[in-house]
Design a protein around this motif. Structure first.
Motif, short mmCIF file in Angstrom:
data_model
loop_
_atom_site.label_atom_id
_atom_site.label_comp_id
_atom_site.label_asym_id
_atom_site.label_seq_id
_atom_site.Cartn_x
_atom_site.Cartn_y
_atom_site.Cartn_z
N CYS A 92 0.88 -1.17 0.00
CA CYS A 92 0.00 0.00 0.00
C CYS A 92 0.91 1.22 0.00
CB CYS A 92 -0.89 -0.01 1.24
SG CYS A 92 -1.99 1.42 1.37
N ALA A 93 0.66 2.18 -0.91
CA ALA A 93 1.62 3.27 -1.05
C ALA A 93 0.98 4.52 -1.64
CB ALA A 93 2.79 2.83 -1.93
N ILE A 94 1.66 5.65 -1.40
CA ILE A 94 1.32 6.91 -2.07
C ILE A 94 2.59 7.43 -2.73
CG2 ILE A 94 -0.56 7.53 -0.52
CD1 ILE A 94 1.49 9.42 0.88
N GLN A 95 2.41 8.19 -3.80
CA GLN A 95 3.56 8.77 -4.51
C GLN A 95 3.21 10.21 -4.89
OE1 GLN A 95 5.89 6.71 -7.83
NE2 GLN A 95 4.63 8.14 -9.00
N VAL A 96 4.08 11.13 -4.51
CA VAL A 96 3.89 12.55 -4.84
C VAL A 96 5.09 13.02 -5.64
CG1 VAL A 96 3.62 14.87 -3.92
CG2 VAL A 96 2.54 12.94 -2.74
N GLU A 97 4.84 13.72 -6.73
CA GLU A 97 5.90 14.33 -7.53
C GLU A 97 5.71 15.84 -7.51
OE1 GLU A 97 7.15 10.97 -10.76
OE2 GLU A 97 5.62 12.41 -11.37
N TYR A 98 6.83 16.57 -7.30
CA TYR A 98 6.72 18.03 -7.30
C TYR A 98 7.99 18.66 -7.86
CZ TYR A 98 9.69 18.88 -3.13
OH TYR A 98 10.74 18.99 -2.24
N THR A 99 7.84 19.86 -8.36
CA THR A 99 8.98 20.64 -8.84
C THR A 99 9.23 21.78 -7.86
OG1 THR A 99 7.49 21.93 -10.26
CG2 THR A 99 8.68 20.12 -11.28
N HIS A 100 10.52 22.12 -7.73
CA HIS A 100 10.91 23.23 -6.85
C HIS A 100 11.76 24.18 -7.68
CE1 HIS A 100 11.76 25.29 -3.11
NE2 HIS A 100 13.06 25.28 -3.41
N GLY A 101 11.23 25.37 -7.92
CA GLY A 101 11.94 26.31 -8.79
C GLY A 101 11.91 25.82 -10.23
N ASP A 151 20.80 10.39 1.61
CA ASP A 151 21.13 11.16 2.81
C ASP A 151 19.86 11.56 3.56
OD1 ASP A 151 23.29 12.82 4.32
OD2 ASP A 151 21.67 14.24 3.89
N ASP A 152 19.78 11.23 4.84
CA ASP A 152 18.57 11.48 5.63
C ASP A 152 18.27 12.96 5.77
OD1 ASP A 152 18.03 8.80 6.00
OD2 ASP A 152 19.08 8.67 7.92
N ASP A 153 19.29 13.79 5.93
CA ASP A 153 19.07 15.23 6.06
C ASP A 153 18.52 15.82 4.77
OD1 ASP A 153 19.94 15.29 8.67
OD2 ASP A 153 22.00 15.84 8.16
N GLU A 154 19.05 15.36 3.64
CA GLU A 154 18.54 15.85 2.36
C GLU A 154 17.11 15.38 2.14
OE1 GLU A 154 19.64 16.02 -2.42
OE2 GLU A 154 20.89 14.83 -1.06
N LYS A 155 16.82 14.15 2.54
CA LYS A 155 15.45 13.64 2.42
C LYS A 155 14.48 14.52 3.19
CE LYS A 155 15.82 8.62 1.65
NZ LYS A 155 15.43 7.32 2.23
N ARG A 156 14.84 14.86 4.43
CA ARG A 156 13.97 15.69 5.25
C ARG A 156 13.76 17.06 4.62
NH1 ARG A 156 9.77 15.63 7.32
NH2 ARG A 156 10.41 13.53 7.97
N LYS A 157 14.80 17.66 4.06
CA LYS A 157 14.67 18.96 3.41
C LYS A 157 13.74 18.88 2.21
CE LYS A 157 19.21 20.71 4.84
NZ LYS A 157 20.57 21.08 4.39
N ILE A 158 13.83 17.79 1.45
CA ILE A 158 12.97 17.62 0.26
C ILE A 158 11.52 17.49 0.67
CG2 ILE A 158 12.41 16.02 -1.61
CD1 ILE A 158 15.47 15.48 -1.83
N ILE A 159 11.26 16.74 1.73
CA ILE A 159 9.88 16.60 2.21
C ILE A 159 9.37 17.94 2.75
CG2 ILE A 159 8.44 15.53 3.98
CD1 ILE A 159 10.15 13.00 3.67
N ASP A 160 10.22 18.64 3.50
CA ASP A 160 9.80 19.91 4.08
C ASP A 160 9.49 20.96 3.01
OD1 ASP A 160 9.92 19.04 6.67
OD2 ASP A 160 11.88 19.90 7.11
N ARG A 161 10.20 20.93 1.89
CA ARG A 161 9.97 21.91 0.83
C ARG A 161 8.65 21.69 0.11
NH1 ARG A 161 15.73 21.89 -0.55
NH2 ARG A 161 15.30 20.27 -2.06
N LEU A 162 8.11 20.49 0.19
CA LEU A 162 6.85 20.21 -0.51
C LEU A 162 5.75 21.14 0.00
CD1 LEU A 162 5.04 18.59 -2.38
CD2 LEU A 162 4.86 16.84 -0.60
#
Length: 215
Positions: A92-101, A151-162
């Protein structure tokens, strides 16, 4: 710099049975309005983001937010439950795609796996639950070839930017939940909501700069 949600997809998530490609919804920049009959899955969009950010979903039976580990049997598509054979697994899963800049696009996948132990499909004890690591992929807008982010820190930043953390509590509520987020009888609560949603401090700075000036 704003983030634009490009698409959201579901895999055996509530009433969205099947693979991501069977349940993909493309979104456009600007306002997107979701229209559907009652029970068709509008609230599941809300629950997808609630799961992504908080590891929770809103239980439709009692309108209480619950940890994903406590309601996984409800979340998995009924059809997927029935079709899974004993000792087989189902995702069971969800997938979100987004662009930043204008340079990068990101893909976030959150999922869990269930192993069927017996045919009492509504009983949590009939399933072995495994919460999978959040998968994040990144690409530039020229090559459009996703590469995994480890990288866990980069992952968190990517999620936070959403959706920025300050905006989230105003982004994921339904009906009576508004009263839990904003106390309309308290001035401070209303001002806090306005502050976060409009960044009104910019206008206050303009007022401060023009005070005492004559035109």
């Amino acid at each position: 710099m704003a983030s634009i949600i490009n698409s959201i997809s579901f895999k055996n998530f509530f009433n969205y049975y099947g693979e991501f490609e069977d349940n993909m919804y493309d979104l456009k920049e600007g306002v997107n309005i979701i229209v559907a009959d009652n029970g068709a899955g509008k609230s599941k969009f809300f629950n997808a983001f609630l799961w992504l950010f908080n590891d929770q979903v809103l239980d439709s039976d009692d309108k209480i937010r619950k940890n994903i580990k406590d309601v996984y049997v409800k979340i998995l598509s009924d059809k997927a439950k029935n079709e899974t054979q004993i000792r087989d697994t189902v995702d069971c899963a969800i997938q979100v795609e987004y662009t930043h800049g204008k340079l990068y696009k990101f893909q976030i996948i959150k999922s869990f796996t269930l192993t069927k132990l017996n045919n009492d499909i509504s009983d949590p004890n009939s399933w072995q639950f495994t919460l999978n690591d959040t998968e994040i992929n990144k690409t530039d807008l020229i090559l459009i070839k996703y590469k995994p982010v480890y990288d866990d820190d980069e992952k968190r930043k990517i999620i936070d930017r959403l959706i920025l953390p300050n905006f989230r509590k105003y982004s994921f509520f339904q009906g009576e939940e508004v009263d839990d987020i904003i106390d309309f009888s308290e001035k401070d609560s209303i001002e806090d909501a306005v502050q976060n949603l409009t960044d009104i401090t910019k206008y206050r700075k303009l007022v401060d700069l023009t005070e005492g000036s004559k035109i």
